[in-house]
Design a protein around this motif. Structure first.
Motif, mmCIF file in Angstrom:
data_model
loop_
_atom_site.group_PDB
_atom_site.id
_atom_site.type_symbol
_atom_site.label_atom_id
_atom_site.label_comp_id
_atom_site.label_asym_id
_atom_site.label_seq_id
_atom_site.Cartn_x
_atom_site.Cartn_y
_atom_site.Cartn_z
ATOM 1 N N VAL A 111 0.880 -1.115 -0.028
ATOM 2 C CA VAL A 111 0.215 0.322 -0.219
ATOM 3 C C VAL A 111 0.848 1.078 -0.300
ATOM 4 C CG1 VAL A 111 -1.376 1.487 1.568
ATOM 5 C CG2 VAL A 111 -1.582 -1.207 1.215
ATOM 6 N N ARG A 112 0.940 1.702 -1.023
ATOM 7 C CA ARG A 112 1.278 3.487 -0.741
ATOM 8 C C ARG A 112 0.709 4.638 -0.737
ATOM 9 N NH1 ARG A 112 6.575 1.803 -2.781
ATOM 10 N NH2 ARG A 112 7.329 0.053 -4.121
ATOM 11 N N ILE A 113 1.317 5.158 -0.166
ATOM 12 C CA ILE A 113 0.480 6.559 -0.234
ATOM 13 C C ILE A 113 0.927 7.984 -0.207
ATOM 14 C CG2 ILE A 113 -0.874 8.000 1.225
ATOM 15 C CD1 ILE A 113 -2.034 5.326 0.643
ATOM 16 N N ALA A 114 1.229 8.267 -1.765
ATOM 17 C CA ALA A 114 2.276 9.326 -1.944
ATOM 18 C C ALA A 114 3.484 9.127 -2.048
ATOM 19 C CB ALA A 114 1.879 10.924 -0.818
ATOM 20 N N GLY A 115 2.877 8.390 -2.734
ATOM 21 C CA GLY A 115 4.975 7.327 -2.664
ATOM 22 C C GLY A 115 5.039 6.794 -2.042
ATOM 23 N N HIS A 116 4.484 6.799 -0.167
ATOM 24 C CA HIS A 116 5.483 5.797 0.605
ATOM 25 C C HIS A 116 5.368 4.543 0.663
ATOM 26 C CE1 HIS A 116 8.042 9.352 0.707
ATOM 27 N NE2 HIS A 116 6.512 10.297 1.271
ATOM 28 N N ASP A 117 5.452 3.833 0.968
ATOM 29 C CA ASP A 117 5.041 2.212 0.985
ATOM 30 C C ASP A 117 4.561 2.399 2.947
ATOM 31 O OD1 ASP A 117 4.510 -0.936 1.346
ATOM 32 O OD2 ASP A 117 6.358 -1.396 1.031
ATOM 33 N N ALA A 118 3.330 2.782 2.853
ATOM 34 C CA ALA A 118 2.940 2.537 4.132
ATOM 35 C C ALA A 118 3.317 1.594 5.320
ATOM 36 C CB ALA A 118 1.406 3.248 4.772
ATOM 37 N N GLY A 119 3.382 0.181 4.527
ATOM 38 C CA GLY A 119 3.961 -1.554 4.933
ATOM 39 C C GLY A 119 4.784 -1.108 6.160
ATOM 40 N N ALA A 128 3.876 10.626 10.402
ATOM 41 C CA ALA A 128 4.157 11.912 9.936
ATOM 42 C C ALA A 128 3.006 11.946 8.673
ATOM 43 C CB ALA A 128 5.507 11.943 9.459
ATOM 44 N N LEU A 129 3.314 10.614 7.632
ATOM 45 C CA LEU A 129 2.619 10.959 6.538
ATOM 46 C C LEU A 129 1.024 10.481 6.781
ATOM 47 C CD1 LEU A 129 2.512 9.323 3.698
ATOM 48 C CD2 LEU A 129 1.499 7.322 4.642
ATOM 49 N N ARG A 130 0.615 10.129 7.564
ATOM 50 C CA ARG A 130 -1.230 10.253 7.444
ATOM 51 C C ARG A 130 -1.214 12.435 8.261
ATOM 52 N NH1 ARG A 130 -1.912 5.855 10.635
ATOM 53 N NH2 ARG A 130 -0.927 7.114 12.638
ATOM 54 N N ALA A 131 -0.573 12.417 8.541
ATOM 55 C CA ALA A 131 -0.746 14.314 9.510
ATOM 56 C C ALA A 131 -0.842 15.133 8.097
ATOM 57 C CB ALA A 131 0.208 13.962 10.146
ATOM 58 N N ARG A 132 0.460 14.351 7.231
ATOM 59 C CA ARG A 132 0.846 15.887 6.138
ATOM 60 C C ARG A 132 -0.647 15.438 4.709
ATOM 61 N NH1 ARG A 132 6.816 14.935 6.462
ATOM 62 N NH2 ARG A 132 7.553 16.550 8.403
ATOM 63 N N HIS A 133 -0.377 13.746 4.808
ATOM 64 C CA HIS A 133 -0.938 13.956 3.132
ATOM 65 C C HIS A 133 -2.936 13.787 3.505
ATOM 66 C CE1 HIS A 133 2.756 13.772 0.872
ATOM 67 N NE2 HIS A 133 3.188 13.787 1.567
ATOM 68 N N ILE A 134 -3.346 13.164 4.640
ATOM 69 C CA ILE A 134 -4.795 12.134 4.949
ATOM 70 C C ILE A 134 -5.743 13.361 5.999
ATOM 71 C CG2 ILE A 134 -5.624 10.252 5.276
ATOM 72 C CD1 ILE A 134 -3.366 9.090 4.973
ATOM 73 N N GLY A 135 -6.865 13.160 5.586
ATOM 74 C CA GLY A 135 -7.614 14.258 6.210
ATOM 75 C C GLY A 135 -8.735 12.705 6.609
ATOM 76 N N PHE A 136 -9.408 13.073 7.646
ATOM 77 C CA PHE A 136 -10.676 12.012 7.467
ATOM 78 C C PHE A 136 -11.829 12.820 7.871
ATOM 79 C CE2 PHE A 136 -6.900 9.884 8.761
ATOM 80 C CZ PHE A 136 -6.878 8.546 7.805
#
Length: 286
Positions: A111-119, A128-136
């Motif tokens: 699972v890649r989010i904004a190019g980063h392998d979240a796994g 940090a990835l979640r805070a910078r790229h994702i809103g819920f």
């Protein structure tokens, strides 16, 4: 949230998905460090529509007892898309939401989010990835009782290291975007259900995420309020935000130009603009 993620730089030619977040050129960009100052429409990658925000490759999720909630799912969603992930209860929608939102890790696949392998990211960098790229945005508003709309939105940025004054300025701007600029001081019990969901949307977008995940965003609303919330999501998408709506409601799904249909943990159809449809496989690749 700590931003002390610096490591020695890697060669620019290296696959960006293997880099630490601090080495991501987008993270080094001052506009991303202060997302509220960025106009998404000015992002060349958004305009080109070629940068993948979501990439699932052979993604699986299993739970104890032999339950396979997702089974080898392939999915790509590019920057600027508005997509509905549709399916009945038990189809795997919530599991997919958790994987895309980096709230859970896949049992297999990537699972890649904004190019980063979240796994593979450590928990700190995943946060940090979640805070910078994702809103819920969730079906239940999750607003703090007795707290004004302004502070409900501002407090969503509390752990992002944003100074209090700036948090409140961003919150007021976000509430204005969803038509609640005149309700900043009102508390949840003084707002209608539709207004509470708008506050939740404002909280999700105040930090300038590139991806907005909306889980049954109209589930607790009457028809009119639900249409208002969907209109706001379409407006946010038109301004450059990638929006994924998770829903079982066909009327809600119809608001999205692309619909990815799940059943029994597999993608059974990927309905696209201009009548392009891919169906009958475990992965509807964009």
């Amino acid at each position: 949230m700590s931003r002390n993620l610096e490591r020695p730089p890697l060669p620019a030619a290296q696959d960006p998905a293997s880099r630490n977040l601090a080495q991501d050129p987008a993270v080094q960009d001052p506009a991303v460090q202060n997302p509220a100052s960025r106009n998404p429409v000015q992002d060349p990658a958004v305009r080109a529509g070629r940068r993948a925000v979501i990439e699932l490759s052979g993604a699986e999720k299993s739970y104890p007892g032999g339950v396979r909630a997702l089974r080898g799912v392939d999915l790509r969603v590019d920057a600027g898309e508005l997509v509905a992930i549709v399916g009945p209860s038990g189809s795997g929608k919530s599991t997919m939401l958790h994987l895309i939102g980096t709230l859970d890790r896949p049992s297999a696949g990537t699972v890649r989010i904004a190019g980063h392998d979240a796994g593979t990211l450590p928990d700190r960098e995943l946060s940090a990835l979640r805070a910078r790229h994702i809103g819920f945005v969730f079906q239940r508003f999750h607003l703090a009782a007795g707290v004004s709309a302004l502070d409900n939105v501002a407090d969503g940025m509390l752990y992002g290291g944003v100074p209090r004054r700036e948090r409140r300025e961003r919150a007021a701007e976000a509430l204005g975007r969803v038509g609640l600029g005149h309700r900043l001081a009102h508390r949840p019990h003084e707002l209608s259900g539709g207004e509470c969901q708008r506050v939740a949307v404002a909280r999700a977008v105040a930090g300038g995420p590139s991806l907005l995940l909306a889980d049954e965003p109209t589930g607790n609303l009457d028809t009119s309020s639900g249409q208002d919330v969907l209109a706001i999501l379409r407006e946010l998408n038109a301004s450059g935000t990638t929006v994924a709506i998770i829903t079982h409601d066909e009327e809600v799904a119809a608001a999205a130009p692309r619909r990815v249909r799940l059943r029994d943990g597999v993608i059974v159809a990927d309905e696209r603009p201009l009548g392009m449809t891919r169906a009958g496989s475990t992965g509807g690749t964009a």
